[in-house]
Design a protein around this motif. Sequence first.
Motif, short mmCIF file in Angstrom:
data_model
loop_
_atom_site.label_atom_id
_atom_site.label_comp_id
_atom_site.label_asym_id
_atom_site.label_seq_id
_atom_site.Cartn_x
_atom_site.Cartn_y
_atom_site.Cartn_z
N ALA A 149 -90.04 44.65 -88.05
CA ALA A 149 -89.32 43.38 -88.28
C ALA A 149 -87.98 43.73 -88.91
CB ALA A 149 -90.12 42.47 -89.20
N MET A 151 -84.73 42.31 -90.44
CA MET A 151 -84.03 41.14 -90.97
C MET A 151 -82.77 41.57 -91.73
SD MET A 151 -85.62 38.24 -93.38
CE MET A 151 -85.72 36.72 -92.48
N ALA A 189 -80.31 47.26 -91.50
CA ALA A 189 -80.55 48.42 -92.38
C ALA A 189 -82.00 48.42 -92.84
CB ALA A 189 -79.62 48.34 -93.58
N GLN A 190 -82.50 49.60 -93.14
CA GLN A 190 -83.79 49.74 -93.82
C GLN A 190 -84.96 49.12 -93.02
OE1 GLN A 190 -83.40 48.88 -98.06
NE2 GLN A 190 -81.37 48.12 -97.70
N THR A 191 -84.96 49.32 -91.71
CA THR A 191 -86.04 48.75 -90.90
C THR A 191 -87.24 49.70 -90.92
OG1 THR A 191 -84.19 48.18 -89.44
CG2 THR A 191 -86.38 47.46 -88.78
N GLY A 451 -87.51 41.80 -99.96
CA GLY A 451 -86.37 41.10 -100.57
C GLY A 451 -86.26 41.45 -102.04
C1 LIG Z 1 -89.14 50.50 -98.75
C2 LIG Z 1 -88.34 49.40 -98.15
C3 LIG Z 1 -88.69 48.91 -96.91
C4 LIG Z 1 -87.93 47.90 -96.31
N1 LIG Z 1 -88.28 47.46 -95.06
C5 LIG Z 1 -87.55 46.48 -94.47
C6 LIG Z 1 -87.87 46.04 -93.15
O1 LIG Z 1 -88.81 46.50 -92.51
N2 LIG Z 1 -87.09 45.07 -92.58
C7 LIG Z 1 -86.04 44.52 -93.24
O2 LIG Z 1 -85.40 43.65 -92.68
N3 LIG Z 1 -85.69 44.94 -94.49
C8 LIG Z 1 -86.42 45.90 -95.12
N4 LIG Z 1 -86.09 46.34 -96.37
C9 LIG Z 1 -84.87 45.83 -96.97
C10 LIG Z 1 -85.08 44.90 -98.15
O3 LIG Z 1 -85.45 43.63 -97.71
C11 LIG Z 1 -83.73 44.92 -98.91
O4 LIG Z 1 -83.67 46.17 -99.56
C12 LIG Z 1 -83.58 43.81 -99.90
O5 LIG Z 1 -83.49 42.57 -99.24
C13 LIG Z 1 -82.30 44.03 -100.73
O6 LIG Z 1 -81.19 44.21 -99.89
P1 LIG Z 1 -80.24 45.47 -100.07
O7 LIG Z 1 -81.08 46.69 -100.10
O8 LIG Z 1 -79.17 45.38 -99.09
O9 LIG Z 1 -79.68 45.33 -101.53
P2 LIG Z 1 -78.58 44.32 -102.02
O10 LIG Z 1 -78.83 42.97 -101.43
O11 LIG Z 1 -77.25 44.92 -101.84
O12 LIG Z 1 -78.95 44.23 -103.53
C14 LIG Z 1 -78.32 44.97 -104.58
C15 LIG Z 1 -78.01 44.01 -105.73
O13 LIG Z 1 -77.01 43.09 -105.30
C16 LIG Z 1 -77.42 41.76 -105.61
N5 LIG Z 1 -76.77 40.88 -104.62
C17 LIG Z 1 -76.82 40.99 -103.27
N6 LIG Z 1 -76.09 40.01 -102.70
C18 LIG Z 1 -75.60 39.27 -103.70
C19 LIG Z 1 -74.76 38.12 -103.77
N7 LIG Z 1 -74.28 37.53 -102.67
N8 LIG Z 1 -74.45 37.62 -105.00
C20 LIG Z 1 -74.92 38.20 -106.11
N9 LIG Z 1 -75.70 39.29 -106.12
C21 LIG Z 1 -76.04 39.83 -104.94
C22 LIG Z 1 -78.93 41.81 -105.49
O14 LIG Z 1 -79.56 40.72 -106.19
C23 LIG Z 1 -79.22 43.16 -106.15
O15 LIG Z 1 -79.24 43.02 -107.54
C24 LIG Z 1 -86.82 47.34 -96.99
C25 LIG Z 1 -86.48 47.82 -98.27
C26 LIG Z 1 -87.24 48.83 -98.84
C27 LIG Z 1 -86.84 49.34 -100.21
#
Ligand SMILES: Cc1cc2nc3c(=O)[nH]c(=O)nc-3n(C[C@H](O)[C@H](O)[C@H](O)COP(=O)(O)OP(=O)(O)OC[C@H]3O[C@@H](n4cnc5c(N)ncnc54)[C@H](O)[C@@H]3O)c2cc1C
Length: 480
Positions: A149, A151, A189-191, A451
Motif C-alpha cells: 500500500a 500512500m 516513499a517508504q513503501t 503515520g
Molecule cells: C517502517 C516503516 C514502514 C512504512 N511503510 C509504509 C508503507 O507501506 N506505505 C506508506 O505509504 N508509508 C509507509 N511508511 C511511511 C510513514 O507513513 C511515514 O513515515 C509517516 O507518515 C511520516 O512521514 P515522513 O516519514 O515523510 O515524515 P515527515 O512527515 O516528514 O515527519 C517528520 C516531522 O515533520 C512533521 N511534519 C510533517 N509535515 C508537517 C506539516 N505540514 N506541518 C508541521 N509538521 C509537519 C511531522 O509531524 C514529524 O514531526 C512507513 C514508515 C516506516 C517507518
Amino acid sequence: MALRTPEEYKESIRDGRNLFYRGQRVEDPTEHPALKLAVDHACIDFAMSHDPEYRDLATVFDPDIGERISRYYSVPRSSEDLLKRSELTQVGTRLGDGLLLWTRSVPSDGLVALSIMARKIDAAKETGYGERVEQYRRHCAMNDLALSAAMTDARGDRSLGPGEQEHPDYYVRVVRETSEGIVVRGAKAQTTSTTHTNEIVVMPTRALKEGEREYAVSFAVPVNAKGITLIASPYFSEGLNDFEHPISGRHKQTETLTVFEDVFVPWDRVFLNGEWEFTGPLVQTFANYDRFSYCCSTITKLDLMVGAAFLIADYNGIMKASHVRDKLVWLISYAETMKALTKMAALDCVIDESGVAMGNPLITNVAELHYKSGFHQAVSHLQNLAGGLLVTGPGKEDLESPYTREYVLKYLGGRKGTDTEERLRVMNLIRDLTASEYGGYIQVSAVHGAGSIEPGKMAIRGNYDPSEAMGLARRVARID
Ligand SMILES: Cc1cc2nc3c(=O)[nH]c(=O)nc-3n(C[C@H](O)[C@H](O)[C@H](O)COP(=O)(O)OP(=O)(O)OC[C@H]3O[C@@H](n4cnc5c(N)ncnc54)[C@H](O)[C@@H]3O)c2cc1C
C-alpha cells in the motif's frame, strides 16, 4: 486458483521488476542475499493458509468466489470479523518472531478503505468506482496476491502543497488521460514489501484542494509495470547470525522509494481520478484501518518484550528488587493496555451504511498514541534490566571457539543455577529488540509507522465529542 503455496508465491515475484539494492539491479529477489530473508518472511503467511493448525484462522470460504480465500481479502462486517482479523495479525506476527507479516494485512486495509469511499463517491458523482474496487478485491482474493500500500508521497517541503513544490512530481499525479486509462508520474516513499509483492495499491497521502485535482488519484498496478523503479532501503540487512540477532538474523521487512515514471494504468484499476473532495475522508478511513492493524501487530512484540524482561531479571538475579518490580509492572501494564484497547476498538466497532466494519476510530487512535508514546520508555526499561552486555557481549564465534568458550561461560554467567549460554541468548534477544539495527528500525517504526504521531493526535481530537464531558463539568461547577 485461490490459496497459493509459498513456492507458487515465490515464483510469481520472479517477474523482471525494476528493483535496485545499493545501486545494483536485482534480478531475482528470492535469491538475493539481503532481500531473500524478507521473501522467506512473507512466505510464512502463505504457509499458514495450508497449515491445518492455522487454516481456519488464515482463510475463509467466500460464497461469491466459491472457494477459500485469505481472510485478509474478506471485508470485515462485524466485531467478530475484526477480532478474527486481529487474531490473524497477532498469530502471524508471532510466527514472524515479532515482525508483522505485512504483505496482505495492512495493504488489504487499503482495499477496505477504498471500497467504503468508492461507494460514497459513486453516490455523489455516479462514477462507478465501487464496482471496480470490488472487482479488484476479487482479483486479489482469487489470485491470492501479495500487496503493498503506497500512500506516503516523497513530498519535498512539508509546509507546501503538491502544486507549490520545487517540481510537480513530489506527489504522484496524473499527467495524461487516454481512452484506455491514465498515465501517472511521481514517487511514493517508504513503501513496505514492494521488493516482493505482486501489486501496489496507491492512494493520496493528504487532503487535497480543488487546484490539486491531478494529485487526487488512486489506482492499483503490478509491481513490474513499465515505468516503475524500486530503490530498496538497505536498513537491517544481510549476513546476521541468529545467535546475535535472533529476530533480524531470520526475518526481514523492506521498504522502497517507489518511482512512477509515466506508468500506464487501465481504467478498471483506477479508483479515484480528480475527486479531490474525497481525499481527506479517504486518507482518514485508510489511516483508521491501517492503525487498527498496526496496533494488533504490536501486541506480540510487546509480549516478547515483557517475556524477555522477566527472563533477564531472573538470569541476572534481580527479580526481587523493588525497582525491577516497578519496571516489570510498567511493561505489563503497557502491553496489557494495548491488548485491551485493541480488543475494545473491535468490540465497539463502527459499521458504515454499506455494512463494512471499522475498528472504533477514537479507541484505535488512542491505542496507537499509547503505543507510540510509550515505546521508547519500554525500550529503556528493558535495556536497564539487561545491562551493558547488550552491546558489549561476545560474538557467536567466541562461544564456538575452543580458546574462548570456556572464559565466556565462566565469566558471563548470572544467577546460580542458570545457564550462561541461555543468559546470553536472552541478552541477544533484547539487543535485537532494542539496540541492533532492527531495534532501531522498530523504534523509528513506533514513531512513524502507520503515520507519525501528530496526525494520530488530530484524529483523536476529531473523533472525540467533548459535549458530554463538558456538560458534566458544567453541572458540577454549578453553571447553568
Ligand atoms: C517502517 C516503516 C514502514 C512504512 N511503510 C509504509 C508503507 O507501506 N506505505 C506508506 O505509504 N508509508 C509507509 N511508511 C511511511 C510513514 O507513513 C511515514 O513515515 C509517516 O507518515 C511520516 O512521514 P515522513 O516519514 O515523510 O515524515 P515527515 O512527515 O516528514 O515527519 C517528520 C516531522 O515533520 C512533521 N511534519 C510533517 N509535515 C508537517 C506539516 N505540514 N506541518 C508541521 N509538521 C509537519 C511531522 O509531524 C514529524 O514531526 C512507513 C514508515 C516506516 C517507518
